[in-house]
Design a protein around this motif. Structure first.
Motif, mmCIF file in Angstrom:
data_model
loop_
_atom_site.group_PDB
_atom_site.id
_atom_site.type_symbol
_atom_site.label_atom_id
_atom_site.label_comp_id
_atom_site.label_asym_id
_atom_site.label_seq_id
_atom_site.Cartn_x
_atom_site.Cartn_y
_atom_site.Cartn_z
ATOM 1 N N TRP A 282 -35.878 13.913 -0.097
ATOM 2 C CA TRP A 282 -36.796 14.909 -0.668
ATOM 3 C C TRP A 282 -37.930 15.221 0.314
ATOM 4 O O TRP A 282 -38.236 16.382 0.573
ATOM 5 N N LEU A 283 -38.532 14.192 0.888
ATOM 6 C CA LEU A 283 -39.604 14.417 1.856
ATOM 7 C C LEU A 283 -39.077 15.143 3.083
ATOM 8 O O LEU A 283 -39.742 16.041 3.628
ATOM 9 N N TYR A 284 -37.892 14.769 3.506
ATOM 10 C CA TYR A 284 -37.268 15.401 4.679
ATOM 11 C C TYR A 284 -37.063 16.894 4.457
ATOM 12 O O TYR A 284 -37.183 17.698 5.390
ATOM 13 N N ALA A 285 -36.777 17.294 3.225
ATOM 14 C CA ALA A 285 -36.490 18.699 2.935
ATOM 15 C C ALA A 285 -37.679 19.604 3.228
ATOM 16 O O ALA A 285 -37.492 20.814 3.450
ATOM 17 N N TYR A 286 -38.888 19.042 3.284
ATOM 18 C CA TYR A 286 -40.059 19.880 3.550
ATOM 19 C C TYR A 286 -40.076 20.408 4.980
ATOM 20 O O TYR A 286 -40.848 21.330 5.285
ATOM 21 N N HIS A 287 -39.236 19.855 5.852
ATOM 22 C CA HIS A 287 -39.192 20.401 7.206
ATOM 23 C C HIS A 287 -38.692 21.847 7.207
ATOM 24 O O HIS A 287 -38.962 22.602 8.138
ATOM 25 N N LEU A 288 -37.980 22.234 6.135
ATOM 26 C CA LEU A 288 -37.463 23.595 6.053
ATOM 27 C C LEU A 288 -38.579 24.631 6.032
ATOM 28 O O LEU A 288 -38.431 25.740 6.562
ATOM 29 N N PHE A 289 -39.700 24.298 5.412
ATOM 30 C CA PHE A 289 -40.839 25.221 5.391
ATOM 31 C C PHE A 289 -41.402 25.409 6.797
ATOM 32 O O PHE A 289 -41.764 26.517 7.195
ATOM 33 N N VAL A 290 -41.462 24.318 7.547
ATOM 34 C CA VAL A 290 -41.998 24.382 8.911
ATOM 35 C C VAL A 290 -41.089 25.213 9.805
ATOM 36 O O VAL A 290 -41.544 26.120 10.517
ATOM 37 N N VAL A 291 -39.785 24.922 9.771
ATOM 38 C CA VAL A 291 -38.881 25.609 10.694
ATOM 39 C C VAL A 291 -38.695 27.078 10.305
ATOM 40 O O VAL A 291 -38.501 27.936 11.180
ATOM 41 N N SER A 292 -38.765 27.381 9.014
ATOM 42 C CA SER A 292 -38.659 28.785 8.603
ATOM 43 C C SER A 292 -39.848 29.581 9.145
ATOM 44 O O SER A 292 -39.685 30.712 9.630
ATOM 45 N N ALA A 293 -41.034 28.998 9.058
ATOM 46 C CA ALA A 293 -42.223 29.678 9.583
ATOM 47 C C ALA A 293 -42.133 29.838 11.094
ATOM 48 O O ALA A 293 -42.438 30.910 11.639
ATOM 49 N N ARG A 294 -41.711 28.788 11.784
ATOM 50 C CA ARG A 294 -41.587 28.880 13.241
ATOM 51 C C ARG A 294 -40.543 29.917 13.640
ATOM 52 O O ARG A 294 -40.743 30.678 14.594
ATOM 53 N N ALA A 295 -39.427 29.954 12.911
ATOM 54 C CA ALA A 295 -38.374 30.920 13.227
ATOM 55 C C ALA A 295 -38.872 32.348 13.036
ATOM 56 O O ALA A 295 -38.576 33.236 13.844
ATOM 57 N N PHE A 296 -39.620 32.563 11.968
ATOM 58 C CA PHE A 296 -40.139 33.904 11.693
ATOM 59 C C PHE A 296 -41.110 34.335 12.797
ATOM 60 O O PHE A 296 -41.064 35.484 13.270
ATOM 61 N N VAL A 297 -41.965 33.433 13.231
ATOM 62 C CA VAL A 297 -42.906 33.748 14.304
ATOM 63 C C VAL A 297 -42.168 34.057 15.597
ATOM 64 O O VAL A 297 -42.513 34.998 16.329
ATOM 65 N N ARG A 298 -41.124 33.281 15.900
ATOM 66 C CA ARG A 298 -40.337 33.541 17.108
ATOM 67 C C ARG A 298 -39.700 34.929 17.054
ATOM 68 O O ARG A 298 -39.668 35.639 18.065
ATOM 69 N N MET A 299 -39.195 35.315 15.898
ATOM 70 C CA MET A 299 -38.587 36.635 15.779
ATOM 71 C C MET A 299 -39.633 37.729 15.969
ATOM 72 O O MET A 299 -39.368 38.738 16.644
ATOM 73 N N LEU A 300 -40.832 37.547 15.410
ATOM 74 C CA LEU A 300 -41.889 38.534 15.583
ATOM 75 C C LEU A 300 -42.287 38.671 17.048
ATOM 76 O O LEU A 300 -42.635 39.766 17.512
ATOM 77 N N ARG A 301 -42.197 37.575 17.785
ATOM 78 C CA ARG A 301 -42.574 37.590 19.204
ATOM 79 C C ARG A 301 -41.406 37.967 20.107
ATOM 80 O O ARG A 301 -41.562 38.001 21.330
ATOM 81 N N GLY A 302 -40.233 38.227 19.510
ATOM 82 C CA GLY A 302 -39.079 38.622 20.307
ATOM 83 C C GLY A 302 -38.484 37.504 21.125
ATOM 84 O O GLY A 302 -37.820 37.753 22.135
ATOM 85 N N ARG A 303 -38.676 36.275 20.698
ATOM 86 C CA ARG A 303 -38.142 35.115 21.429
ATOM 87 C C ARG A 303 -36.813 34.712 20.801
ATOM 88 O O ARG A 303 -36.774 34.135 19.720
ATOM 89 N N ASN A 304 -35.732 35.003 21.503
ATOM 90 C CA ASN A 304 -34.386 34.758 20.977
ATOM 91 C C ASN A 304 -33.543 33.873 21.874
ATOM 92 O O ASN A 304 -32.361 33.671 21.609
ATOM 93 N N GLY A 305 -34.132 33.363 22.953
ATOM 94 C CA GLY A 305 -33.368 32.506 23.842
ATOM 95 C C GLY A 305 -33.260 31.096 23.309
ATOM 96 O O GLY A 305 -33.966 30.692 22.389
ATOM 97 N N TRP A 306 -32.358 30.335 23.909
ATOM 98 C CA TRP A 306 -32.231 28.944 23.499
ATOM 99 C C TRP A 306 -31.654 28.118 24.630
ATOM 100 O O TRP A 306 -31.016 28.635 25.539
ATOM 101 N N ALA A 307 -31.889 26.830 24.563
ATOM 102 C CA ALA A 307 -31.284 25.854 25.461
ATOM 103 C C ALA A 307 -30.755 24.715 24.612
ATOM 104 O O ALA A 307 -31.123 24.570 23.460
ATOM 105 N N LYS A 308 -29.903 23.906 25.170
ATOM 106 C CA LYS A 308 -29.262 22.876 24.373
ATOM 107 C C LYS A 308 -30.252 21.792 23.949
ATOM 108 O O LYS A 308 -31.280 21.568 24.587
ATOM 109 N N THR A 309 -29.907 21.112 22.868
ATOM 110 C CA THR A 309 -30.691 19.969 22.406
ATOM 111 C C THR A 309 -30.341 18.756 23.255
ATOM 112 O O THR A 309 -29.169 18.434 23.449
#
Length: 456
Positions: free
Chosen positions: A413-440
């Motif tokens: 349950w606590l782990y599931a809250y990371h979804l709020f963080v990553v959704s916000a970060r993803a939205f900001v990246r899209m607004l900034r036009g950042r679509n690149g990626w590198a491997k984990t």
């Protein structure tokens, strides 16, 4: 806080929670009532493994050797996406001694343009390799992570009548497990508390894939909208051909969630997709919260990119109505996280401003008057995660105590809250036009400077 916000505060969480509970109930029921998978004859199909690699020297040799040992009749295609380490040399050495190991070399500027582009390169090479007149509906491609380890029973189980034994099935996704879940010291050089936190993070990732995501996928089997993942993804070559004819290439160049996107294309092309939970592919969970967040940000951004397919999904004659609803629900999740996060910030910000001005005390008291409702809301929000704990213990950790399984559920349950963080970060990246990626970065790799999961 303006009084007009109070009804929104009370109603919107219930609406979002109701959708979550309905989806969770369907996933849990699908998981608990699933029937055993009937295996098929794997020898009737021609098997090819695609292993995209970028700087995977630490793991690729073990992966290829294991695939060739466990599946001697299969070919392994390793795509070296212009690695800067010895990935190509390791695979070339294996290929020199084994004609079923193939090295697909890519070089910049064509290389490092996304996993989808690397997979398309292997698709082209496979097409040139197969003899003329090959029945491409009998050829199956399996995409594997460079650190993936596949259950030896997998080909037989995905060949059964519920999977590739049905000619209408274009793709099959199998379960994913975390093989480092028993590692007591994910960070040998760090202290006890850091390793305890890392073990908990690895455990909840295993729970997430083994029961929660498996239930979701089994629910999708019922709705006709099963998604594909990037590891343990089996696809009929003729289905890739049809997608390639419609979309120009089977995998979209530069897509951040090329696996789920391919699944959508296969459904739109008129094929069926399904999930087989009785077999698995294993990979390493990430013990680092930082690496996990960057990885999941990419996944969330890829989900947001797929929202553009909503009109095609809704108008498709190949996807049933319940599958359309499930897909739209999946699309909405990152947006729901953003709305919830924004509303939370708005409400607590308004309360703080009101208290500073001496005008918010009445609003706080009015909100606290609803404490029984708030308590029920909180309990109902937590319970679904906690209830996955005993299910996980039953199927994957029978030596653990029941009490520990409940603790694992709370951790989920606590782990599931990371979804709020990553959704916000993803939205900001899209607004900034950042679509690149590198491997984990793999756990076995040394720490290097610079980005390891997302590029600017």
């Amino acid at each position: 806080m303006p009084s007009s916000l109070t009804p929104v505060l009370l109603v919107l969480p219930f609406v979002l929670l109701l959708g979550f509970l309905l989806y969770w109930a369907g996933a849990r029921r699908s998981y608990l009532r699933r029937s055993p998978v009937v295996p098929g004859d794997a020898s009737l199909l021609d098997w090819h493994f695609f292993v995209p690699c970028r700087d995977e020297e630490a793991v690729v040799g073990t992966t290829v050797t294991r695939l060739r040992t466990d599946f001697p009749a299969a070919d392994v295609w390793v795509i070296d996406d212009d690695s800067e380490d010895r990935t190509g040399a390791v695979v070339a050495s294996l290929a020199a001694d084994d004609p079923r190991v193939h090295l697909v070399r890519r070089r910049r500027p064509d290389a490092r343009t996304g996993k989808g582009a690397a997979l398309n390169a292997a698709y082209d090479r496979l097409g040139a390799f197969l003899p003329e007149g090959t029945d491409r509906s009998k050829v199956v491609v399996c995409v594997m992570d460079a650190d993936g380890q596949l259950d030896p029973r997998a080909p037989a189980l995905v060949s059964g009548p519920g999977a590739f034994g049905d000619p209408e099935t274009g793709a099959v996704q199998i379960g994913v497990r975390m093989r480092n879940v028993a590692d007591r010291r994910p960070f040998p050089e760090r202290g006890r508390l850091v390793n305890a936190a890392a073990r908990a993070l690895v455990r909840v990732q295993d729970m997430e894939f083994a029961v929660s995501n498996a239930g979701m996928q089994l629910l999708r089997n019922r709705t006709g909208s099963t998604g594909l993942g990037g590891n343990g993804q089996f696809t009929r070559l003729s289905a890739l051909d049809r997608v390639g004819e419609a979309e120009r290439r089977p995998w979209r160049r530069g897509a951040l969630l090329e696996d789920y996107e391919l699944g959508l294309h296969i459904l739109l092309a008129g094929y069926r997709t399904t999930h087989v939970a009785d077999t698995w592919v294993s990979q390493e969970a990430l013990p680092s919260a930082r690496r996990l967040l960057t990885q999941r940000t990419r996944w969330a951004q890829g989900n947001l990119q797929c929202v553009r397919y909503a009109p095609r999904i809704v108008s498709s004659r190949h996807i049933p109505g319940r599958g359309v609803l499930e897909t739209l629900y999946t699309f909405v999740q990152p947006l729901a996280h953003l709305v919830t996060l924004a509303l939370t910030v708005l409400v607590f910000g308004a309360l703080a401003v009101g208290l500073v001005r001496g005008q918010g005390a009445d609003e706080v008291v009015a909100l606290l008057d609803h404490w029984p409702l708030i308590l029920v809301l909180a309990a109902v929000s937590v319970a679904p995660f906690v209830l996955w704990g005993p299910v996980y213990r039953r199927d994957h950790a029978p030596d653990a105590s029941f009490a520990r399984s409940l603790v694992w559920g709370l951790a989920l349950w606590l782990y599931a809250y990371h979804l709020f963080v990553v959704s916000a970060r993803a939205f900001v990246r899209m607004l900034r036009g950042r679509n690149g990626w590198a491997k984990t970065r793999r756990n076995a790799e040394p720490v290097t400077a610079g980005p390891v999961a997302l590029e600017s």
